[in-house]
Design a protein around this motif. Sequence first.
Motif, mmCIF file in Angstrom:
data_model
loop_
_atom_site.group_PDB
_atom_site.id
_atom_site.type_symbol
_atom_site.label_atom_id
_atom_site.label_comp_id
_atom_site.label_asym_id
_atom_site.label_seq_id
_atom_site.Cartn_x
_atom_site.Cartn_y
_atom_site.Cartn_z
ATOM 1 N N MET A 28 0.818 -1.216 0.000
ATOM 2 C CA MET A 28 0.000 0.000 0.000
ATOM 3 C C MET A 28 0.849 1.263 0.000
ATOM 4 O O MET A 28 0.433 2.300 -0.506
ATOM 5 C CB MET A 28 -0.942 -0.001 1.210
ATOM 6 C CG MET A 28 -2.158 -0.886 1.032
ATOM 7 S SD MET A 28 -3.349 -0.715 2.380
ATOM 8 C CE MET A 28 -2.650 -1.821 3.582
ATOM 9 N N ASN A 29 2.039 1.175 0.581
ATOM 10 C CA ASN A 29 2.916 2.345 0.639
ATOM 11 C C ASN A 29 3.561 2.669 -0.703
ATOM 12 O O ASN A 29 4.132 3.747 -0.870
ATOM 13 C CB ASN A 29 4.001 2.132 1.694
ATOM 14 C CG ASN A 29 3.436 2.171 3.106
ATOM 15 O OD1 ASN A 29 2.397 2.781 3.344
ATOM 16 N ND2 ASN A 29 4.101 1.513 4.036
ATOM 17 N N GLN A 30 3.490 1.740 -1.654
ATOM 18 C CA GLN A 30 3.975 2.004 -3.011
ATOM 19 C C GLN A 30 2.826 2.669 -3.768
ATOM 20 O O GLN A 30 2.155 2.071 -4.592
ATOM 21 C CB GLN A 30 4.421 0.698 -3.673
ATOM 22 C CG GLN A 30 5.646 0.106 -2.989
ATOM 23 C CD GLN A 30 5.914 -1.321 -3.403
ATOM 24 O OE1 GLN A 30 5.002 -2.023 -3.802
ATOM 25 N NE2 GLN A 30 7.156 -1.747 -3.304
ATOM 26 N N THR A 31 2.620 3.933 -3.447
ATOM 27 C CA THR A 31 1.380 4.633 -3.774
ATOM 28 C C THR A 31 0.985 4.576 -5.241
ATOM 29 O O THR A 31 -0.154 4.272 -5.567
ATOM 30 C CB THR A 31 1.484 6.100 -3.333
ATOM 31 O OG1 THR A 31 2.690 6.653 -3.889
ATOM 32 C CG2 THR A 31 1.550 6.203 -1.828
ATOM 33 N N SER A 32 1.915 4.879 -6.147
ATOM 34 C CA SER A 32 1.523 4.957 -7.554
ATOM 35 C C SER A 32 1.065 3.608 -8.085
ATOM 36 O O SER A 32 0.118 3.523 -8.867
ATOM 37 C CB SER A 32 2.688 5.483 -8.397
ATOM 38 O OG SER A 32 3.814 4.632 -8.271
ATOM 39 N N ALA A 33 1.731 2.540 -7.650
ATOM 40 C CA ALA A 33 1.352 1.209 -8.119
ATOM 41 C C ALA A 33 0.122 0.690 -7.386
ATOM 42 O O ALA A 33 -0.673 -0.058 -7.944
ATOM 43 C CB ALA A 33 2.512 0.238 -7.933
ATOM 44 N N ALA A 34 -0.049 1.104 -6.123
ATOM 45 C CA ALA A 34 -1.124 0.545 -5.292
ATOM 46 C C ALA A 34 -2.446 1.284 -5.449
ATOM 47 O O ALA A 34 -3.478 0.779 -5.012
ATOM 48 C CB ALA A 34 -0.701 0.569 -3.830
ATOM 49 N N LYS A 35 -2.430 2.451 -6.046
ATOM 50 C CA LYS A 35 -3.619 3.300 -6.061
ATOM 51 C C LYS A 35 -4.839 2.583 -6.628
ATOM 52 O O LYS A 35 -5.928 2.647 -6.061
ATOM 53 C CB LYS A 35 -3.331 4.569 -6.864
ATOM 54 C CG LYS A 35 -4.449 5.595 -6.793
ATOM 55 C CD LYS A 35 -4.046 6.878 -7.497
ATOM 56 C CE LYS A 35 -5.163 7.913 -7.398
ATOM 57 N NZ LYS A 35 -4.794 9.176 -8.082
ATOM 58 N N ALA A 36 -4.659 1.882 -7.733
ATOM 59 C CA ALA A 36 -5.794 1.229 -8.385
ATOM 60 C C ALA A 36 -6.312 0.035 -7.597
ATOM 61 O O ALA A 36 -7.460 -0.373 -7.776
ATOM 62 C CB ALA A 36 -5.400 0.784 -9.794
ATOM 63 N N GLU A 37 -5.490 -0.534 -6.727
ATOM 64 C CA GLU A 37 -5.882 -1.740 -5.996
ATOM 65 C C GLU A 37 -5.906 -1.521 -4.489
ATOM 66 O O GLU A 37 -5.879 -2.487 -3.726
ATOM 67 C CB GLU A 37 -4.917 -2.886 -6.331
ATOM 68 C CG GLU A 37 -4.896 -3.260 -7.797
ATOM 69 C CD GLU A 37 -3.982 -4.439 -8.084
ATOM 70 O OE1 GLU A 37 -3.855 -5.319 -7.216
ATOM 71 O OE2 GLU A 37 -3.388 -4.475 -9.172
ATOM 72 N N LEU A 38 -5.983 -0.281 -4.057
ATOM 73 C CA LEU A 38 -5.907 0.004 -2.627
ATOM 74 C C LEU A 38 -7.047 -0.651 -1.862
ATOM 75 O O LEU A 38 -6.847 -1.181 -0.762
ATOM 76 C CB LEU A 38 -5.912 1.517 -2.400
ATOM 77 C CG LEU A 38 -5.712 1.979 -0.949
ATOM 78 C CD1 LEU A 38 -4.407 1.420 -0.385
ATOM 79 C CD2 LEU A 38 -5.717 3.496 -0.870
ATOM 80 N N HIS A 39 -8.264 -0.637 -2.420
ATOM 81 C CA HIS A 39 -9.399 -1.245 -1.719
ATOM 82 C C HIS A 39 -9.210 -2.760 -1.573
ATOM 83 O O HIS A 39 -9.606 -3.350 -0.563
ATOM 84 C CB HIS A 39 -10.707 -0.934 -2.448
ATOM 85 C CG HIS A 39 -10.776 -1.437 -3.854
ATOM 86 N ND1 HIS A 39 -9.975 -0.949 -4.870
ATOM 87 C CD2 HIS A 39 -11.546 -2.408 -4.423
ATOM 88 C CE1 HIS A 39 -10.256 -1.574 -5.995
ATOM 89 N NE2 HIS A 39 -11.200 -2.469 -5.752
#
Length: 339
Positions: free
Chosen positions: A169-180
């Motif tokens: 989750m801390n890898q914001t740019s990569a995690a943004k689409a799958e944060l939920h």
Amino acid sequence: FLYFIGMATADNMMNRAGEAFRSNDFTTAEALYSAVIGMQPNNAKAFSNRSAVRMKLGEFASALKDAESCTRVDPGFAKGWGRHGAALQAMKHYDAARNAYQKALQLEPTNGSYKEALDELSKLVADGKGIATDDGREEYYFRRSVDSGVAAMKEGRYDEACRLFTKAMNQTSAAKAELHILLANRSAAHLKANRTLEAMDDAREAIQICPSYARGHCRLAAAALERQDMQTARSAIDRALEVDPDASVARELSKNISLRETERARAAENEASAAQSTRENVAKAVASSTKLDDAGPVSRETASTAGPPPGSRHTVSYAYCRVCSEYGHTARDCPLRKK
């Protein structure tokens, strides 16, 4: 004079480090090359050789740093660029590794190993393998964290799974689409580790980001059910079935919630019945006591004709004395009166 002694000492250490490397004593070799670098910070060969040692030790990131230091000190040192490419290739950064080998081959066109590595990397990049760009590099590490977290869950290492999902989750740019999705996964890990409040918090955040995410509602329902919060559990699972009626996980969880609701209703009914029975028994006892009080004491006249009460010590005469209130004699014959 001291300068030449230092040079001789550094050369000696370089030779000893080379011998240690050839003997597969990589720890000693690394220590010796580090000593040389401490004495000669601009020794490109020492950086290059230590990079090779660290590759043998599996420390690819450190090997890359040494290769970068080598090419910074001496940009025309082909072997430094070769070390650079090898470290990047080991880290699956194929596009960047290909660029490094291209520079090495430009500086040393007759080196067949550089040509072979370049051909191999070009094919990998063309096939879309590895990490071809900086964005792809972040995506690679993000995906590795997620996959490792899922594996930790399957192995029952729930705290480690929470750590890995948090890292992803801390890898914001990569995690943004799958944060939920990551929040729902971490919610499941928290629940397995008996951290129900944290599980509910993650689930709520997941469905706040994506209200139509059925699994997020299921995570909230499961955590609420574990906390005996039936109202929240029922509301969450109904919402999950509303957004995805075919969700098998939601249907199964709904059955469990219904079963728990039935058990609680039955227990409440039994408790109410027991309380009512207790109240009725108390009321009967009170009513019985009141009847006894209303009957009052037996009069002397009644007692004189009714005979002695059970257990009386007078068993022959039924006469009753009004003076001493005893049976067996009359007032005329009462011993107290005579006395």
